[in-house]
Write a protein that holds these residues in place. Structure first.
Motif, PDB file in Angstrom:
ATOM      1  N   ILE A 116       3.608  -4.612  -3.986  1.00 14.66           N
ATOM      2  CA  ILE A 116       4.210  -4.652  -2.600  1.00 14.66           C
ATOM      3  C   ILE A 116       3.216  -3.950  -1.623  1.00 14.66           C
ATOM      4  CG2 ILE A 116       6.677  -5.003  -3.252  1.00 14.66           C
ATOM      5  CD1 ILE A 116       6.890  -2.058  -2.682  1.00 14.66           C
ATOM      6  N   ALA A 117       2.277  -3.126  -2.122  1.00 11.31           N
ATOM      7  CA  ALA A 117       1.551  -2.527  -1.176  1.00 11.31           C
ATOM      8  C   ALA A 117       0.271  -3.148  -0.570  1.00 11.31           C
ATOM      9  CB  ALA A 117       1.032  -1.176  -1.805  1.00 11.31           C
ATOM     10  N   ASP A 118       0.077  -2.534   0.653  1.00  9.14           N
ATOM     11  CA  ASP A 118      -1.163  -3.116   1.060  1.00  9.14           C
ATOM     12  C   ASP A 118      -2.370  -2.300   0.879  1.00  9.14           C
ATOM     13  OD1 ASP A 118      -2.786  -4.281   3.157  1.00  9.14           O
ATOM     14  OD2 ASP A 118      -2.231  -2.870   4.737  1.00  9.14           O
ATOM     15  N   GLU A 119      -2.832  -2.200  -0.505  1.00  8.09           N
ATOM     16  CA  GLU A 119      -3.707  -1.788  -1.134  1.00  8.09           C
ATOM     17  C   GLU A 119      -4.246  -2.426  -2.241  1.00  8.09           C
ATOM     18  OE1 GLU A 119      -1.999   2.120  -2.332  1.00  8.09           O
ATOM     19  OE2 GLU A 119      -1.932   2.706  -0.055  1.00  8.09           O
ATOM     20  N   GLU A 120      -5.627  -2.323  -2.498  1.00  8.38           N
ATOM     21  CA  GLU A 120      -6.336  -2.890  -3.538  1.00  8.38           C
ATOM     22  C   GLU A 120      -6.057  -2.427  -5.035  1.00  8.38           C
ATOM     23  OE1 GLU A 120      -7.682  -5.918  -4.022  1.00  8.38           O
ATOM     24  OE2 GLU A 120      -7.147  -6.376  -1.853  1.00  8.38           O
ATOM     25  N   MET A 153       5.672   0.018  -5.718  1.00  7.78           N
ATOM     26  CA  MET A 153       5.116   1.356  -5.013  1.00  7.78           C
ATOM     27  C   MET A 153       4.506   0.980  -3.702  1.00  7.78           C
ATOM     28  SD  MET A 153       2.785   2.873  -8.081  1.00  7.78           S
ATOM     29  CE  MET A 153       2.217   4.558  -7.478  1.00  7.78           C
ATOM     30  N   ALA A 154       5.248   1.600  -2.742  1.00  4.44           N
ATOM     31  CA  ALA A 154       4.679   1.325  -1.173  1.00  4.44           C
ATOM     32  C   ALA A 154       3.272   1.741  -1.085  1.00  4.44           C
ATOM     33  CB  ALA A 154       5.716   1.777  -0.422  1.00  4.44           C
ATOM     34  N   THR A 155       2.823   1.397   0.016  1.00  2.00           N
ATOM     35  CA  THR A 155       1.499   1.943   0.555  1.00  2.00           C
ATOM     36  C   THR A 155       1.588   3.154   0.826  1.00  2.00           C
ATOM     37  OG1 THR A 155       1.098  -0.265   1.581  1.00  2.00           O
ATOM     38  CG2 THR A 155      -0.259   1.602   2.235  1.00  2.00           C
ATOM     39  N   ASN A 156       0.479   4.053   0.401  1.00  2.00           N
ATOM     40  CA  ASN A 156       0.502   5.562   0.776  1.00  2.00           C
ATOM     41  C   ASN A 156      -0.055   5.747   2.043  1.00  2.00           C
ATOM     42  OD1 ASN A 156       0.001   8.204   0.508  1.00  2.00           O
ATOM     43  ND2 ASN A 156      -1.942   7.961  -0.686  1.00  2.00           N
ATOM     44  N   GLU A 160       6.219   5.083   8.613  1.00  2.00           N
ATOM     45  CA  GLU A 160       7.429   4.892   7.835  1.00  2.00           C
ATOM     46  C   GLU A 160       7.920   3.522   7.783  1.00  2.00           C
ATOM     47  OE1 GLU A 160      10.470   8.050   8.617  1.00  2.00           O
ATOM     48  OE2 GLU A 160      11.735   6.590   8.740  1.00  2.00           O
ATOM     49  N   GLU A 161       7.724   2.715   8.813  1.00  2.00           N
ATOM     50  CA  GLU A 161       8.236   1.464   9.201  1.00  2.00           C
ATOM     51  C   GLU A 161       7.617   0.363   8.038  1.00  2.00           C
ATOM     52  OE1 GLU A 161      10.981   0.379  10.357  1.00  2.00           O
ATOM     53  OE2 GLU A 161      11.424   2.097  10.714  1.00  2.00           O
ATOM     54  N   GLN A 162       6.090   0.751   7.696  1.00  2.00           N
ATOM     55  CA  GLN A 162       5.577  -0.049   6.881  1.00  2.00           C
ATOM     56  C   GLN A 162       6.312   0.126   5.449  1.00  2.00           C
ATOM     57  OE1 GLN A 162       1.335   0.303   6.686  1.00  2.00           O
ATOM     58  NE2 GLN A 162       1.244  -1.099   4.754  1.00  2.00           N
ATOM     59  N   ILE A 163       6.300   1.419   4.968  1.00  2.00           N
ATOM     60  CA  ILE A 163       7.067   1.680   3.828  1.00  2.00           C
ATOM     61  C   ILE A 163       8.419   0.912   3.704  1.00  2.00           C
ATOM     62  CG2 ILE A 163       8.040   3.414   2.432  1.00  2.00           C
ATOM     63  CD1 ILE A 163       5.647   5.382   3.661  1.00  2.00           C
ATOM     64  N   ARG A 164       9.284   1.262   4.559  1.00  2.00           N
ATOM     65  CA  ARG A 164      10.526   0.671   4.881  1.00  2.00           C
ATOM     66  C   ARG A 164      10.282  -0.949   4.530  1.00  2.00           C
ATOM     67  NH1 ARG A 164      15.047   3.182   6.062  1.00  2.00           N
ATOM     68  NH2 ARG A 164      13.999   4.638   7.235  1.00  2.00           N
ATOM     69  N   ARG A 165       9.617  -1.592   5.270  1.00  2.00           N
ATOM     70  CA  ARG A 165       9.177  -3.078   5.230  1.00  2.00           C
ATOM     71  C   ARG A 165       9.085  -3.490   3.766  1.00  2.00           C
ATOM     72  NH1 ARG A 165       6.535  -3.008   9.671  1.00  2.00           N
ATOM     73  NH2 ARG A 165       4.420  -3.069   8.415  1.00  2.00           N
ATOM     74  N   GLU A 166       8.143  -2.678   3.150  1.00  2.96           N
ATOM     75  CA  GLU A 166       7.690  -2.949   1.799  1.00  2.96           C
ATOM     76  C   GLU A 166       8.835  -2.847   0.885  1.00  2.96           C
ATOM     77  OE1 GLU A 166       2.889  -1.963   2.527  1.00  2.96           O
ATOM     78  OE2 GLU A 166       4.178  -0.687   1.114  1.00  2.96           O
ATOM     79  N   PHE A 167       9.485  -1.877   0.889  1.00  2.31           N
ATOM     80  CA  PHE A 167      10.702  -1.527   0.221  1.00  2.31           C
ATOM     81  C   PHE A 167      11.840  -2.776   0.191  1.00  2.31           C
ATOM     82  CE2 PHE A 167      10.091   3.315  -0.356  1.00  2.31           C
ATOM     83  CZ  PHE A 167       9.319   3.090  -1.231  1.00  2.31           C
TER      84      PHE A 167
END
Ligand SMILES: *Cc1c(COP(=O)(O)O)cnc(C)c1O
Length: 223
Positions: A116-120, A153-156, A160-167
């Motif tokens: 779900i994260a915006d990470e490679e 795992m959400a993006t590090n 907060e809004e991005q983490i919430r969106r991913e969850f």
């Protein structure tokens, strides 16, 4: 070990009806025992060898969750005792878990790890890959695994809004899978999301399992 933090955290988690996976990777058995003595019996490790060693040294009523990437050739080492494998990221791995569980005459609980994260760098299945897996005839033929839900795992990030969106996207996907593939299945009920930095958001967004390490045990030192 900060017992005050543990007490506050466990109360928060229970109030939400969720469960705490105490992530004890890199921490010695003695530190695990101090939490165990406070009533914590659910622990998470990310490496097979470390998990096996700790299982052998510690009380047998501890439930161990594997939360790190698992190679198929290592499944056999944890199949006799592991309580849940949260990091299933391929059909090949799930099939091997099924095979090793059958050998042990057990059924092993598993979560599909969804990316779900915006990470490679993070492991996991895409939503499309997960659905392809659940649709496959190979999946339907498995008899010694329970797919109990999803892990992510959400993006590090500080956002907060991005983490919430991913969850939230993980929860939405969980509900879709429940409706589509697990409607009458009582096992598919777990949503594992949230770590030290973002567990509060995860609890608000419907986590049933949170995986917290450094907040409980202090920062890890990697040697
Ligand atoms: C290490 C780890 C955690 C815990 O991380 P903290 O930030 O120490 O709470 C949770 N989930 C996974 C998959 C991990 O590898």
């Amino acid at each position: 070990m900060d017992f005050e933090k543990y007490t506050t955290l466990i109360e928060e988690v229970k109030r939400k009806g969720a469960r705490l996976v105490a992530v004890s990777k890199t921490k010695p058995p003695a530190e695990i025992l101090t939490l165990y003595d406070r009533g914590q019996t659910l622990f998470g490790e990310n490496k097979v060898q470390e998990l096996v060693q700790k299982y052998e040294q510690l009380p047998k009523d501890i439930a161990w969750h594997l939360i790190g990437h698992l190679q198929t050739n290592k499944v056999k080492f944890i199949a006799p005792f592991v309580s849940m494998i949260q990091s299933v990221d391929s059909m090949k791995l799930l099939a091997e878990i099924d095979k090793q569980a059958a050998k042990q005459e057990r059924t092993i609980d598993c979560l599909l790890q969804i990316y779900i994260a915006d990470e490679e760098t993070k492991f996991g299945l895409s939503q499309t890959e997960a659905e392809e897996m659940l649709c496959s005839s190979q999946f339907t033929s498995l008899s010694h695994v329970h797919v109990c839900g999803l892990m992510g795992m959400a993006t590090n990030t500080e956002e907060e809004e991005q983490i919430r969106r991913e969850f939230r996207s993980l929860k939405t996907f969980f509900e879709k899978l429940k409706r589509t593939y697990f409607k009458e299945n009582p096992f598919f009920c777990e949503l594992s999301m949230g770590m030290s930095a973002d567990y509060k958001i995860a609890l608000e967004e419907g986590a049933t399992l949170i995986r917290v390490g450094s907040k409980l045990f202090g920062e890890r030192e990697y040697l």
